[in-house]
Design an enzyme around this catalytic site. Structure first.
Site, PDB file in Angstrom:
ATOM      1  N   TYR A 141       0.849  -1.201   0.000  1.00 48.05           N
ATOM      2  CA  TYR A 141       0.000   0.000   0.000  1.00 48.05           C
ATOM      3  C   TYR A 141       0.885   1.252   0.000  1.00 48.05           C
ATOM      4  O   TYR A 141       0.706   2.171  -0.800  1.00 48.05           O
ATOM      5  CB  TYR A 141      -0.936   0.030   1.215  1.00 48.05           C
ATOM      6  CG  TYR A 141      -1.741   1.311   1.265  1.00 48.05           C
ATOM      7  CD1 TYR A 141      -1.407   2.318   2.177  1.00 48.05           C
ATOM      8  CD2 TYR A 141      -2.785   1.543   0.374  1.00 48.05           C
ATOM      9  CE1 TYR A 141      -2.105   3.515   2.201  1.00 48.05           C
ATOM     10  CE2 TYR A 141      -3.485   2.737   0.388  1.00 48.05           C
ATOM     11  CZ  TYR A 141      -3.140   3.722   1.310  1.00 48.05           C
ATOM     12  OH  TYR A 141      -3.837   4.907   1.320  1.00 48.05           O
ATOM     13  N   ARG A 188       1.402   8.261  12.821  1.00 52.32           N
ATOM     14  CA  ARG A 188       1.008   9.524  13.455  1.00 52.32           C
ATOM     15  C   ARG A 188      -0.510   9.716  13.394  1.00 52.32           C
ATOM     16  O   ARG A 188      -1.120  10.228  14.325  1.00 52.32           O
ATOM     17  CB  ARG A 188       1.709  10.696  12.758  1.00 52.32           C
ATOM     18  CG  ARG A 188       1.364  12.069  13.307  1.00 52.32           C
ATOM     19  CD  ARG A 188       1.701  13.161  12.296  1.00 52.32           C
ATOM     20  NE  ARG A 188       0.871  13.044  11.100  1.00 52.32           N
ATOM     21  CZ  ARG A 188       1.148  13.651   9.943  1.00 52.32           C
ATOM     22  NH1 ARG A 188       2.240  14.400   9.830  1.00 52.32           N
ATOM     23  NH2 ARG A 188       0.351  13.509   8.895  1.00 52.32           N
ATOM     24  N   ARG A 198     -11.188   4.604   9.045  1.00 46.85           N
ATOM     25  CA  ARG A 198     -10.167   4.082   8.120  1.00 46.85           C
ATOM     26  C   ARG A 198      -9.058   3.422   8.925  1.00 46.85           C
ATOM     27  O   ARG A 198      -8.684   3.898   9.978  1.00 46.85           O
ATOM     28  CB  ARG A 198      -9.582   5.248   7.305  1.00 46.85           C
ATOM     29  CG  ARG A 198     -10.627   5.948   6.457  1.00 46.85           C
ATOM     30  CD  ARG A 198     -10.237   7.401   6.207  1.00 46.85           C
ATOM     31  NE  ARG A 198      -9.054   7.493   5.357  1.00 46.85           N
ATOM     32  CZ  ARG A 198      -9.117   7.592   4.026  1.00 46.85           C
ATOM     33  NH1 ARG A 198     -10.297   7.576   3.436  1.00 46.85           N
ATOM     34  NH2 ARG A 198      -8.038   7.692   3.303  1.00 46.85           N
ATOM     35  N   PHE A 258      15.017  19.445  -1.221  1.00 45.30           N
ATOM     36  CA  PHE A 258      13.664  18.963  -1.521  1.00 45.30           C
ATOM     37  C   PHE A 258      13.437  17.550  -0.983  1.00 45.30           C
ATOM     38  O   PHE A 258      12.365  17.236  -0.463  1.00 45.30           O
ATOM     39  CB  PHE A 258      13.457  18.997  -3.040  1.00 45.30           C
ATOM     40  CG  PHE A 258      12.192  18.356  -3.518  1.00 45.30           C
ATOM     41  CD1 PHE A 258      12.218  17.087  -4.092  1.00 45.30           C
ATOM     42  CD2 PHE A 258      10.960  18.994  -3.392  1.00 45.30           C
ATOM     43  CE1 PHE A 258      11.056  16.470  -4.545  1.00 45.30           C
ATOM     44  CE2 PHE A 258       9.795  18.383  -3.841  1.00 45.30           C
ATOM     45  CZ  PHE A 258       9.844  17.118  -4.414  1.00 45.30           C
TER      46      PHE A 258
END
Ligand SMILES: CC(C)(C)CN1C(=O)[C@@H](CC(=O)N[C@@H](CC(=O)O)C(=O)O)O[C@H](c2cccc3ccccc23)c2cc(Cl)ccc21
Length: 340
Positions: A141, A188, A198, A258
């Site tokens: 997932y 978290r 969910r 980034f």
């Protein structure tokens, strides 16, 4: 780089970027050369796809084809979706601007973005009904929603010639960056997700500690909840060695910033979550001031090593003696420290 693009559709894209990722849009806009626009469009496209996946008001039989066909909308001028109730639905409503700017990208960038959207949409669709069962499914997932992002970004970096070929070809390392971020987000967001009905914590792990994932919200299940939480944090820490190797290969400063900033944020968040009962009562976030400090510091490999050392040491100091994952947690923290 906040010079305003002249084209209206380009200006709309940077407006959407600032609306959908407060602190991160500046980091994207600081990317060098062609990458700035390519990553801006990639980010917005992924945000649009994520908004569809997150919208619980879209019935599954409608959402399924929306996800698997989403990549085709990148080639449909004017395509938009106006029935979403999500917070970032503006990206779906203003998607024609994203499509227009996507079409102006070098075809190399278009191919990467199309590939990731196709794979991600299909992967998301596959997980719509079932909850995450095994640890292997958890990795699958996270690969679909975040690992593919790392693989796509790495190919954009190499395509722009700002990074070497190995960055774009070593998909295992790129995947690990995504898994580290997504596993941290899932750990978290326990309370927020369970309140929304969910479940992203893998059953293979939580079922050792409770009969149902929502049980950890009860005070009498707090001890078991912490043991489950610590096993998940330990699982996420396994990706740290790959993350550090990946970052050490980067040569362009804007690309390094980034990539490094979300990783150090995730490591700080993991440390805050470790053995922290607050995970079951509120969303544990690092303070704004600490986040800013991490953003400005995370600009060199030495700084990254020091930051990961700091948080690994803080976790190591708090490993409960009788915690079932204690041995592995200490080995993983030790491995981070040994590296320097
Ligand atoms: C789910 C996710 C982790 C992939 C989301 N994701 C990220 O989390 C952003 C960070 C972000 O959006 N922060 C937001 C968080 C928030 O909105 O609260 C902020 O405003 O600070 O970073 C990632 C991201 C950046 C750099 C390298 C990456 C490698 C692999 C996978 C993802 C990588 C990201 C890059 C792209 Cl192109 C698209 C999405 C992301």
């Amino acid at each position: 780089n906040d010079e305003q693009p002249c084209r209206l559709t380009a200006r709309m894209c940077y407006h959407l970027l600032s609306k959908t990722s407060r602190s991160f849009s500046a980091v994207i806009q600081a990317l060098d050369g062609e990458l700035r626009h390519a990553v801006c469009i990639f980010y917005l496209t992924l945000r649009a796809l994520d908004t569809v996946e997150d919208d619980m008001t879209i019935p599954i039989d409608v959402k399924m084809p929306m996800l698997t066909n989403f990549y085709q909308h990148l080639h449909e001028p004017g395509w938009k979706y106006t029935d979403s109730s999500e917070k970032d639905s503006i990206v779906l409503e203003q998607f024609p601007s994203v499509v227009e700017e996507f079409g102006r990208l070098d075809v190399l960038y278009q191919e990467v973005i199309t590939y990731v959207c196709k794979e991600m949409g299909q992967g998301m669709a596959g997980f719509l009904q079932c909850k995450v069962g095994t640890i292997k499914e958890w990795d699958e997932y996270c690969h679909f929603v975040a690992g593919l992002v790392g693989i796509g970004l790495s190919r954009l970096f190499t395509a722009s010639s700002l990074e070497t070929r190995v960055v774009g070809e070593d998909t295992a390392l790129a995947n690990s960056l995504g898994l580290f971020l997504q596993k941290t987000n899932i750990i978290r967001d326990y309370l927020e997700d369970t309140d929304d009905g969910r479940e992203f914590w893998p059953r293979e792990i939580w079922s050792k500690y409770a009969g149902a994932l929502s049980e950890f919200k009860r005070a009498d299940k707090r001890e078991k909840g912490l043991e489950c939480l610590n096993e998940l944090v330990t699982n996420a820490l396994r990706h740290v060695p790959d993350v550090l190797v990946y970052l050490s290969r980067l040569r362009n400063q804007s690309i390094f910033n980034f990539c490094a900033i979300p990783q150090v944020m995730a490591m700080a968040t993991l440390e805050r979550c470790y053995s922290n009962p607050a995970v079951f009562t509120r969303v544990v976030k690092i303070r704004k001031g600490e986040a800013v400090r991490l953003m400005v510091d995370a600009t060199s490999m030495d700084a990254i090593n020091a930051i990961f050392d700091k948080f690994a040491r803080l976790i190591d100091l708090r490993v409960p003696i009788r915690d079932p994952s204690a041995a592995e947690t200490r080995v993983l923290c030790g491995a981070v420290l040994q590296r320097t």
